[in-house]
Structure formats: C-alpha cells, structure tokens
Design a protein around this motif. Structure first.
Motif, PDB file in Angstrom:
ATOM      1  N   THR A 129      36.501  42.865  50.879  1.00 22.30           N
ATOM      2  CA  THR A 129      36.389  42.628  49.446  1.00 22.30           C
ATOM      3  C   THR A 129      37.518  41.748  48.924  1.00 22.30           C
ATOM      4  O   THR A 129      37.292  40.835  48.118  1.00 22.30           O
ATOM      5  CB  THR A 129      36.420  43.966  48.685  1.00 22.30           C
ATOM      6  N   ASP A 130      38.737  42.030  49.391  1.00 21.91           N
ATOM      7  CA  ASP A 130      39.916  41.394  48.813  1.00 21.91           C
ATOM      8  C   ASP A 130      40.312  40.098  49.500  1.00 21.91           C
ATOM      9  O   ASP A 130      41.293  39.470  49.105  1.00 21.91           O
ATOM     10  CB  ASP A 130      41.101  42.365  48.794  1.00 21.91           C
TER      11      ASP A 130
ATOM     12  N   ASN B 233      48.920  45.707  50.481  1.00 20.04           N
ATOM     13  CA  ASN B 233      49.960  45.548  49.441  1.00 20.04           C
ATOM     14  C   ASN B 233      49.367  45.269  48.061  1.00 20.04           C
ATOM     15  O   ASN B 233      49.822  44.380  47.334  1.00 20.04           O
ATOM     16  CB  ASN B 233      50.922  44.416  49.826  1.00 20.04           C
ATOM     17  N   GLY B 234      48.344  46.028  47.707  1.00 20.98           N
ATOM     18  CA  GLY B 234      47.745  45.890  46.388  1.00 20.98           C
ATOM     19  C   GLY B 234      46.749  44.758  46.264  1.00 20.98           C
ATOM     20  O   GLY B 234      46.344  44.392  45.151  1.00 20.98           O
ATOM     21  N   SER B 235      46.320  44.208  47.395  1.00 20.17           N
ATOM     22  CA  SER B 235      45.456  43.029  47.359  1.00 20.17           C
ATOM     23  C   SER B 235      44.084  43.298  46.753  1.00 20.17           C
ATOM     24  O   SER B 235      43.460  42.394  46.195  1.00 20.17           O
ATOM     25  CB  SER B 235      45.287  42.454  48.780  1.00 20.17           C
TER      26      SER B 235
ATOM     27  N   GLN C 240      40.932  41.434  39.873  1.00 17.74           N
ATOM     28  CA  GLN C 240      41.438  40.775  38.670  1.00 17.74           C
ATOM     29  C   GLN C 240      41.147  39.277  38.731  1.00 17.74           C
ATOM     30  O   GLN C 240      40.708  38.665  37.746  1.00 17.74           O
ATOM     31  CB  GLN C 240      42.934  41.029  38.536  1.00 17.74           C
ATOM     32  N   ALA C 241      41.387  38.674  39.892  1.00 21.33           N
ATOM     33  CA  ALA C 241      41.144  37.243  40.049  1.00 21.33           C
ATOM     34  C   ALA C 241      39.654  36.924  39.924  1.00 21.33           C
ATOM     35  O   ALA C 241      39.273  35.910  39.319  1.00 21.33           O
ATOM     36  CB  ALA C 241      41.673  36.766  41.402  1.00 21.33           C
ATOM     37  N   MET C 242      38.807  37.788  40.483  1.00 21.64           N
ATOM     38  CA  MET C 242      37.368  37.575  40.369  1.00 21.64           C
ATOM     39  C   MET C 242      36.908  37.677  38.924  1.00 21.64           C
ATOM     40  O   MET C 242      36.118  36.851  38.445  1.00 21.64           O
ATOM     41  CB  MET C 242      36.612  38.574  41.263  1.00 21.64           C
ATOM     42  N   GLN C 243      37.413  38.673  38.203  1.00 21.39           N
ATOM     43  CA  GLN C 243      37.046  38.825  36.795  1.00 21.39           C
ATOM     44  C   GLN C 243      37.483  37.600  35.997  1.00 21.39           C
ATOM     45  O   GLN C 243      36.732  37.095  35.151  1.00 21.39           O
ATOM     46  CB  GLN C 243      37.700  40.085  36.227  1.00 21.39           C
TER      47      GLN C 243
ATOM     48  N   ILE D 241      34.876  33.751  44.063  1.00 19.25           N
ATOM     49  CA  ILE D 241      35.609  32.928  43.098  1.00 19.25           C
ATOM     50  C   ILE D 241      35.187  31.466  43.224  1.00 19.25           C
ATOM     51  O   ILE D 241      34.934  30.781  42.221  1.00 19.25           O
ATOM     52  CB  ILE D 241      37.125  33.096  43.292  1.00 19.25           C
ATOM     53  N   ASP D 242      35.075  30.979  44.450  1.00 22.78           N
ATOM     54  CA  ASP D 242      34.623  29.597  44.643  1.00 22.78           C
ATOM     55  C   ASP D 242      33.204  29.419  44.117  1.00 22.78           C
ATOM     56  O   ASP D 242      32.885  28.395  43.493  1.00 22.78           O
ATOM     57  CB  ASP D 242      34.679  29.212  46.120  1.00 22.78           C
TER      58      ASP D 242
END
Length: 216
Positions: free
Chosen positions: A151-152, A182-184, A190-193, A160-161
């Motif tokens: 997922t990450d 590490n929180g990825s 967040q980046a996807m949203q 995202i692309d």
C-alpha cells in the motif's frame, strides 16, 4: 462489467507474500478478494517487480549499508531492500493463488539496473515512462482502481501517478497490504489524499461501476 474502468493489480508476487524475500505480513490474505474484484472488471492490468540480480535498490550493492537504510542516488532518495523478485526466479513469479486469466497486460517494473520503479506508470527518476498511461487512454479508460502490495510503496506511487495523469483513481484499501516502514503507511495515505486519490472498500465497487455503466 464495463469498459471505462481498469483494475490495476500491483505486485501480487511470491516475493512480497509470506515466504518471499521481501514478505509483507498477511499479504497473501488479500488475494481471494483481489480475484473476486477482478471478475467484475473487463479490463485488468498486472504489475510485476522484475529486477536484475545487481539492481541498485538492493542493499548488497552498497557495502556500507543495510537493508532498509536510505541512500541518495542520482534521481533522489532510495530505500535499500533485500534482494527480491529477481528476474526468472520463483520469488518473482505471481503468487499461485492469483487467478486473473483475463488480464490483458503485464507491466514489469525495476528492470533497469540503475533505477528503481515503484509506480506502474513511471520509474523513480520520474522521467522514464512505462507506456501504461498511453495504453489506458487508447482503450478509453477513465477510472483506475488499484489493489495489491504494498500500500505504502508501489500501490501509493501508482495511484498518485494515475491521479496526476488525469485518471479518476481509487485505492481499494481492504484489497491492499502495507509494509508501514517508519510511518510510511500514514504518509502514503496522506500523499494519496493530497493527489486526489479516493480511498474505498471492496464493498463500494459495485455501486461505482454501476454508475459508470449507467452514464455510458
């Protein structure tokens, strides 16, 4: 089924499932759901991590580094991985439980020994494209639904692309499995949203596809 949507199945391979060289915990448990989802799509594309044995993303290529360390390469930050999904090996094969015989296209990623490739659309240098966007546009695809591993990383980069390229993009959360390094995982969502990717569940698919069909 409809012809305006595609299911993009990311890296459901032995290497990323229990027993593999870069296993993601419980990743094999999403495969039955992915098979069920694929049956609802006329258009399906698979991605396959397909590394040469000396790939630059392998920690072994960096003597002073360990797996999961990061290094700066010509194209930016690179997480270093254990050797995995080497071309032609069992580790690189699709998981035997994956049953999507009607998939039309396989995109192989990470083939260039000098550049890693998480996204199904372009490599990590953010310049070298795979041709997937053109393929989807030629087929009139408007919506991309992404499932798979992890997922990450490869799922998130692909989604995202996809959104940035103008496709209406959905990630089916319960048909994906993350590493959470590490929180990825939280960072990836967040980046996807931020990119406009929609997070949905498998149960939401029928309604979305029906609406797609009704507006055809």
């Amino acid at each position: 089924m409809n012809n305006k949507s595609v299911l993009l199945v990311v890296d459901v391979q032995n290497g990323f499932t229990p027993g593999g060289h870069l296993a993601v915990a419980a990743a094999d448990q999403i495969i039955p759901l992915i098979n069920q989802l694929a049956a609802q799509f006329q258009q399906v594309v698979l991605t396959q991590d397909w590394h040469p044995v000396d790939h630059i993303s392998f920690a072994k290529q960096h003597p002073d580094k360990q797996a999961y360390d990061s290094v700066q390469l010509d194209y930016g930050n690179q997480v270093l991985w254990p050797i995995h999904c080497v071309q032609g090996t069992h580790d690189a094969d699709f998981h035997p439980d994956l049953n999507i015989n009607h998939a039309q296209l396989i995109i192989r990623k990470g083939v260039n020994p000098h550049i890693d490739s998480y996204s199904a659309f372009q490599e990590a240098d953010r310049k070298t494209t795979t041709g997937l966007a053109g393929y989807l546009r030629e087929r009139g695809i408007q919506r991309v639904f992404v499932v798979g591993i992890a997922t990450d990383f490869c799922v998130a980069w692909s989604a995202i692309d996809s959104a940035n390229l103008g496709f209406e993009t959905y990630v089916i959360e319960d048909a994906c499995q993350g590493i959470d390094l590490n929180g990825s995982l939280a960072q990836a969502w967040q980046a996807m949203q931020h990119a406009g990717v929609h997070k949905i569940q498998a149960a939401d698919i029928a309604q979305i596809l029906n609406a797609d069909q009704n507006h055809a």
